[in-house]
Design a protein around this motif. Structure first.
Motif: not given
Length: 287
Positions: A26, A29, A34, A37-38, A109, A111, A255, A259
């Motif tokens: 990411v 991130g 980010g 999402a992580a 990702f 980002n 996300v 994925s």
């Protein structure tokens, strides 16, 4: 087996969103979208999640918070790899650092991004344009290019790797103008979403699916000033058809979906995450 019995048989549907054992990278991130999402990637089952951004301290703090999550898979771990994604040598170093811990990547990702706001006549070349375009477009392209060999390492028709890029509704509709004009940001986000469409066709045969997300307003450090000028989180939420601005779970879920096996036939698409605001602003009123 009857036709109906055959039609209701779905392959391991209970785990269709699972990312168990997957390896993710990411960029951007260490905070905001980010980091949301992580967190989602780790909680969905990823075994390794690499966090990168320009500031080492921010990466380390993010990784510490991620590794403190209670509901990860046994042995799952987040790693901090600081790097400036606007510079190709830094991206190449990032790839080498990631390779010290894994021989492949399943999810990228891309980002990392920046914005700049000023009046049209006061937008300067270095900060107002080059800095934004270098990170938001050039950096995304070369991050994908340099990670492509790792993404293709274990990908297949049945289990393709994934690339997700962060665009914005500003790259679809008209973004901020006037005293907070974000001209380079809007142009960069339109560019990166179209880049994703092109790369979906280029990388699809390598079993790498490429898609974009286009968030509207989510409270973050980068969006805070613009949201305040727009009346604040509550007022902006009321202007949305669904009555609110974005939440961390909205980004994380999108996300994870892109994925996972659930999106196995989605390639070159853009998921708009704005509660319907973009569509609602273009509605035709009764005369």
């Amino acid at each position: 087996m009857s036709s109906a019995e055959s039609d209701v048989q779905l392959q391991d549907f209970a785990n269709i969103f699972s990312l168990k054992g997957k390896v993710a990278v990411v960029s951007g991130g260490s905070r905001g979208l980010g980091l949301h999402a992580a967190s989602g990637l780790l909680q969905a089952g990823c075994s390794k999640v690499f966090i990168t951004s320009r500031k080492a301290k921010a990466c380390e703090e993010a990784v510490a918070a991620l590794n403190a999550l209670p509901n990860k898979e046994p042995g799952a771990k987040a790693y901090s790899v600081p790097a400036d994604s606007s510079k190709v040598p830094e991206i190449e170093r990032l790839v080498k650092e990631v390779e010290k811990h894994t021989d492949h990547v399943d999810i990228l990702f891309a980002n990392a991004g920046a914005t700049w706001g000023s009046e049209f006549d006061k937008t300067d070349e270095k900060n107002g344009w080059d800095r934004v375009m270098d990170l938001n477009v050039k950096g995304v392209f070369f991050t994908i290019q340099k990670f492509a060999p790792l993404l293709a390492k274990k990908s297949s028709v049945a289990d393709p790797s994934r690339v997700i890029v962060t665009g914005s509704v500003a790259g679809i509709g008209v973004g901020s103008i006037g005293e907070v004009g974000a001209y380079s940001y809007a142009a960069s986000k339109a560019a990166v979403l179209h880049l994703a469409r092109n790369l979906a066709i280029e990388l699809g045969p390598r079993h790498i699916l490429v898609n974009g997300i286009a968030p509207g307003f989510f409270m973050s450090k980068m969006a805070a000033v613009l949201m305040e000028k727009g009346g604040g989180e509550e007022a902006l939420g009321k202007a949305n058809p669904n009555g609110r601005v974005g939440k961390p779970e909205d980004i994380a879920a999108a996300v994870v979906f892109l994925s996972s096996r659930a999106s196995g036939h989605v390639n070159g698409d853009t998921i708009i995450l704005d509660g319907g605001k973009l569509l609602g602003s273009n509605r035709l009123e009764k005369l």
